[in-house]
Design an enzyme around this catalytic site. Structure first.
Site, PDB file in Angstrom:
ATOM      1  N   GLU A  60      18.515 -76.894  -1.744  1.00  0.00           N
ATOM      2  CA  GLU A  60      18.745 -75.467  -1.975  1.00  0.00           C
ATOM      3  C   GLU A  60      17.956 -74.594  -1.000  1.00  0.00           C
ATOM      4  O   GLU A  60      17.676 -73.433  -1.275  1.00  0.00           O
ATOM      5  CB  GLU A  60      18.377 -75.125  -3.425  1.00  0.00           C
ATOM      6  CG  GLU A  60      19.188 -75.893  -4.452  1.00  0.00           C
ATOM      7  CD  GLU A  60      18.702 -75.646  -5.859  1.00  0.00           C
ATOM      8  OE1 GLU A  60      18.990 -74.570  -6.402  1.00  0.00           O
ATOM      9  OE2 GLU A  60      18.021 -76.523  -6.421  1.00  0.00           O
ATOM     10  N   SER A  91      21.589 -75.195  -8.562  1.00  0.00           N
ATOM     11  CA  SER A  91      22.659 -74.576  -7.782  1.00  0.00           C
ATOM     12  C   SER A  91      23.928 -75.416  -7.744  1.00  0.00           C
ATOM     13  O   SER A  91      24.721 -75.323  -6.812  1.00  0.00           O
ATOM     14  CB  SER A  91      22.184 -74.277  -6.346  1.00  0.00           C
ATOM     15  OG  SER A  91      21.194 -73.290  -6.339  1.00  0.00           O
ATOM     16  N   TYR A 125      27.978 -69.610  -3.891  1.00  0.00           N
ATOM     17  CA  TYR A 125      27.334 -69.055  -2.704  1.00  0.00           C
ATOM     18  C   TYR A 125      28.225 -68.878  -1.476  1.00  0.00           C
ATOM     19  O   TYR A 125      27.831 -68.181  -0.545  1.00  0.00           O
ATOM     20  CB  TYR A 125      26.139 -69.946  -2.314  1.00  0.00           C
ATOM     21  CG  TYR A 125      25.128 -70.084  -3.412  1.00  0.00           C
ATOM     22  CD1 TYR A 125      24.351 -68.999  -3.808  1.00  0.00           C
ATOM     23  CD2 TYR A 125      24.940 -71.285  -4.071  1.00  0.00           C
ATOM     24  CE1 TYR A 125      23.414 -69.107  -4.818  1.00  0.00           C
ATOM     25  CE2 TYR A 125      23.995 -71.413  -5.089  1.00  0.00           C
ATOM     26  CZ  TYR A 125      23.244 -70.317  -5.453  1.00  0.00           C
ATOM     27  OH  TYR A 125      22.322 -70.434  -6.460  1.00  0.00           O
ATOM     28  N   ARG A 138      16.154 -68.163 -16.238  1.00  0.00           N
ATOM     29  CA  ARG A 138      17.536 -67.866 -16.597  1.00  0.00           C
ATOM     30  C   ARG A 138      18.062 -69.058 -17.395  1.00  0.00           C
ATOM     31  O   ARG A 138      17.932 -70.200 -16.961  1.00  0.00           O
ATOM     32  CB  ARG A 138      18.400 -67.679 -15.342  1.00  0.00           C
ATOM     33  CG  ARG A 138      19.794 -67.106 -15.637  1.00  0.00           C
ATOM     34  CD  ARG A 138      20.731 -67.247 -14.458  1.00  0.00           C
ATOM     35  NE  ARG A 138      21.172 -68.618 -14.292  1.00  0.00           N
ATOM     36  CZ  ARG A 138      21.018 -69.339 -13.159  1.00  0.00           C
ATOM     37  NH1 ARG A 138      20.430 -68.811 -12.104  1.00  0.00           N
ATOM     38  NH2 ARG A 138      21.444 -70.593 -13.102  1.00  0.00           N
ATOM     39  N   ASP A 173      21.320 -70.878 -19.087  1.00  0.00           N
ATOM     40  CA  ASP A 173      22.779 -70.950 -18.948  1.00  0.00           C
ATOM     41  C   ASP A 173      23.397 -71.565 -20.200  1.00  0.00           C
ATOM     42  O   ASP A 173      22.849 -72.534 -20.759  1.00  0.00           O
ATOM     43  CB  ASP A 173      23.156 -71.783 -17.724  1.00  0.00           C
ATOM     44  CG  ASP A 173      22.606 -71.199 -16.428  1.00  0.00           C
ATOM     45  OD1 ASP A 173      22.172 -70.029 -16.444  1.00  0.00           O
ATOM     46  OD2 ASP A 173      22.608 -71.915 -15.413  1.00  0.00           O
ATOM     47  N   GLU A 211      21.357 -75.372 -19.355  1.00  0.00           N
ATOM     48  CA  GLU A 211      20.107 -75.645 -18.666  1.00  0.00           C
ATOM     49  C   GLU A 211      19.286 -74.374 -18.554  1.00  0.00           C
ATOM     50  O   GLU A 211      19.768 -73.270 -18.808  1.00  0.00           O
ATOM     51  CB  GLU A 211      20.358 -76.225 -17.273  1.00  0.00           C
ATOM     52  CG  GLU A 211      21.113 -75.311 -16.335  1.00  0.00           C
ATOM     53  CD  GLU A 211      21.368 -75.959 -14.985  1.00  0.00           C
ATOM     54  OE1 GLU A 211      20.777 -75.465 -13.998  1.00  0.00           O
ATOM     55  OE2 GLU A 211      22.134 -76.933 -14.905  1.00  0.00           O
ATOM     56  N   ASN A 264      16.613 -72.415 -15.778  1.00  0.00           N
ATOM     57  CA  ASN A 264      16.176 -72.351 -14.388  1.00  0.00           C
ATOM     58  C   ASN A 264      14.939 -71.478 -14.305  1.00  0.00           C
ATOM     59  O   ASN A 264      15.007 -70.270 -14.571  1.00  0.00           O
ATOM     60  CB  ASN A 264      17.283 -71.767 -13.512  1.00  0.00           C
ATOM     61  CG  ASN A 264      18.526 -72.633 -13.495  1.00  0.00           C
ATOM     62  OD1 ASN A 264      18.645 -73.537 -12.695  1.00  0.00           O
ATOM     63  ND2 ASN A 264      19.446 -72.371 -14.419  1.00  0.00           N
ATOM     64  N   GLY A 301      18.067 -67.645  -9.000  1.00  0.00           N
ATOM     65  CA  GLY A 301      18.421 -67.039  -7.722  1.00  0.00           C
ATOM     66  C   GLY A 301      18.119 -65.550  -7.690  1.00  0.00           C
ATOM     67  O   GLY A 301      18.241 -64.844  -8.696  1.00  0.00           O
TER      68      GLY A 301
END
Length: 324
Positions: free
Chosen positions: A16, A151, A220, A259, A261, A275, A277, A281
């Site tokens: 990443e 990602s 992305y 964050r 999800d 998950e 994070n 991002g």
């Protein structure tokens, strides 16, 4: 008043790397030049630090007041860099060593959530040389992913037993442990969490992928996925996502930011934690700052708050350490 000297640490050796570069540029762009003296520290994909490495000795970095790691994936989001910063006795933005490590490993994160009574999708973990045998404990389609990455790198959606072995071998290119997870037919959501001992959750957002699932290219490169902020959910559903996001955050002992999800299964109406994070991002299309913006906290103020939280946690830990 002198400016706070902030070292932005970015790049890294993970898959990443490019995402980290974009995130760091976005963070630096919104940092108030009247408040902060920004120092860039780039870790190349070869692992070399430019222009300098952080000294692991306490007091060995007199020109740094706080570090803002904007590193995604292994060797940055997994507790390794956080351990270095603890050795150096430097305040840093985001989760500590333990939370970073267990959140990076999706299997361990799922175990902790399940032990806390939180809903996770059925899964099993396998070594990279695993030879799959069907039938599986749950029906196809399934998702195959590296246990330690983010990602959506290395993830495959698998619809038959014949495609399972190649998917496992592909995921194993990125990590020594692979997760096979029941596929959920439903909707994808994200929720941002901010805080140390009293975390708060943002309004959630919904992700509408342009492909079969929200993979790396969709996130992305293609610029075709759509997002809805705030998500089109009932007040009760919104509160449930926020409750689960904070519970997940606390289950892994997170501080600073994360964050979380989610998947909402259409057939049951049940939310599953996918998950967490710990360094989400921060690119121009990333949802963590956008969710806080929609919650009334603009991007520059979010950066201010993250730095405040880093300094608060460091002061609290030092007071406990030296009070013994």
């Amino acid at each position: 008043m002198s400016k706070l000297r902030v070292a932005v640490l970015y790049g890294g050796r993970s898959g990443e790397h490019e995402v980290s570069l974009n995130s760091a540029e976005s963070v630096i762009k919104v940092m108030d030049s009247q408040k902060y003296d920004v120092q860039r520290i780039l870790i190349g994909d070869d692992g070399r630090w430019r222009p300098r490495a952080i000294s692991p000795e306490p007091g060995g970095n007199p020109d740094i007041d706080v570090v803002f790691p904007v590193l995604h994936g292994t060797f940055g989001e997994d507790g390794t860099v956080q351990g270095l910063l603890e050795l150096a006795d430097l305040p840093y933005v985001g989760a500590g060593v333990l939370a970073s490590s267990v959140s990076m490993d999706k299997e361990i994160q799922k175990r902790l959530c399940a032990a806390s009574g939180l809903p996770v999708v059925e899964y099993f973990a396998v070594p990279p040389d695993y030879k799959p045998a069907c039938p599986l404990p749950f029906p196809f389609p399934v998702f195959v992913k590296p246990a330690n990455l983010g990602s959506s790198v290395g993830i495959s959606k698998v619809k038959s037993c014949a495609d399972l072995d190649p998917a496992i071998r592909f995921a194993a290119e990125f990590d020594g442990k692979v997760i096979v997870e029941r596929g959920i037919v439903g909707r994808e959501f994200e929720c941002a969490v901010l805080g140390n001992q009293e975390p708060q959750a943002s309004v959630p957002c919904e992700i509408l992928p342009s492909r079969e699932f929200y993979d790396y290219e969709d996130k992305y490169l293609l610029n075709k996925a759509q997002t809805i902020v705030p998500a089109d959910l009932s007040p009760g559903q919104t509160l449930e996502i926020q409750r689960l996001a904070i519970a997940c955050y606390q289950a892994v002992d997170c501080e600073g930011m994360a964050r979380v999800d989610f998947l909402l299964e259409v057939s049951t109406g049940k939310f599953f934690i996918n998950e967490i994070n710990t360094i989400p991002g921060f690119t121009s299309i990333s949802m963590y700052p956008k969710m806080w913006e929609a919650s009334g906290l603009p991007y520059p103020a979010l950066i201010d708050r993250l730095i405040e939280l880093a300094l608060e946690r460091h002061a609290r830990r030092r007071s406990l350490r030296y009070s013994r």
